[in-house]
Design an enzyme around this catalytic site. Sequence first.
Site, PDB file in Angstrom:
ATOM      1  N   GLN A  50       0.821  -1.222   0.000  1.00 46.13           N
ATOM      2  CA  GLN A  50       0.000   0.000   0.000  1.00 46.13           C
ATOM      3  C   GLN A  50       0.853   1.269   0.000  1.00 46.13           C
ATOM      4  O   GLN A  50       0.354   2.357  -0.290  1.00 46.13           O
ATOM      5  CB  GLN A  50      -0.958   0.002   1.195  1.00 46.13           C
ATOM      6  CG  GLN A  50      -2.022  -1.090   1.093  1.00 46.13           C
ATOM      7  CD  GLN A  50      -2.965  -1.040   2.276  1.00 46.13           C
ATOM      8  OE1 GLN A  50      -2.689  -1.624   3.317  1.00 46.13           O
ATOM      9  NE2 GLN A  50      -4.063  -0.318   2.131  1.00 46.13           N
ATOM     10  N   CYS A  95     -10.658   0.135   3.722  1.00 46.81           N
ATOM     11  CA  CYS A  95      -9.256  -0.020   3.337  1.00 46.81           C
ATOM     12  C   CYS A  95      -8.689   1.352   2.988  1.00 46.81           C
ATOM     13  O   CYS A  95      -9.346   2.130   2.295  1.00 46.81           O
ATOM     14  CB  CYS A  95      -9.180  -0.937   2.116  1.00 46.81           C
ATOM     15  SG  CYS A  95      -7.515  -1.218   1.522  1.00 46.81           S
TER      16      CYS A  95
END
Length: 171
Positions: A50, A95
């Site tokens: 990420q 998320c």
Amino acid sequence: MIREVITYPNKLLRTKSEDVTEFNDELHTLLDDMYETMIAENGVGLAAIQIAIPLNVLIINLPNEEEIQDKDDLIEAINPVITHKDGTQVYVEGCLSVPGFNEEVKRAQHIVVEYFNRDGEKQTMEAEDFLAVAWQHEMEHLSGHLFIENLSFMKRKKFEKDWKKKLKQKS
Ligand code: CO
């Protein structure tokens, strides 16, 4: 250092991450940066991909019973493998790479996971409920997948439509 969190549909998020081979200062800096970034973004978990680092590294820091996100509860996992799964649960997930979107996902209720800590020591953890959800969500990032891939066809279609609209408004 706070790093930039990449968001859907950035193709890097589809990268299958690779195992860490050296438990050195570089890894420790990565873990520290991931923690700072997760806290800055009000997240409870983060996978290295990420922040565009394709390594099998994830962190999880859930709030305790007093709703406090205590750093003493921080889990740092290197090269994690889920060795056991059972039961099912449905939980509303979000998320940092799909900001502002939350939806129900069905996952195992109880898992056992093996991983290494930042010093390269092998750990085993049993997790259930929200902690098991967090593990499965972050592990999915390491395999190049996102929680939205678990949605039903209709929910996914609606998500894609809304997301496109949102991206257009931003640009
Ligand atoms: Co995520």
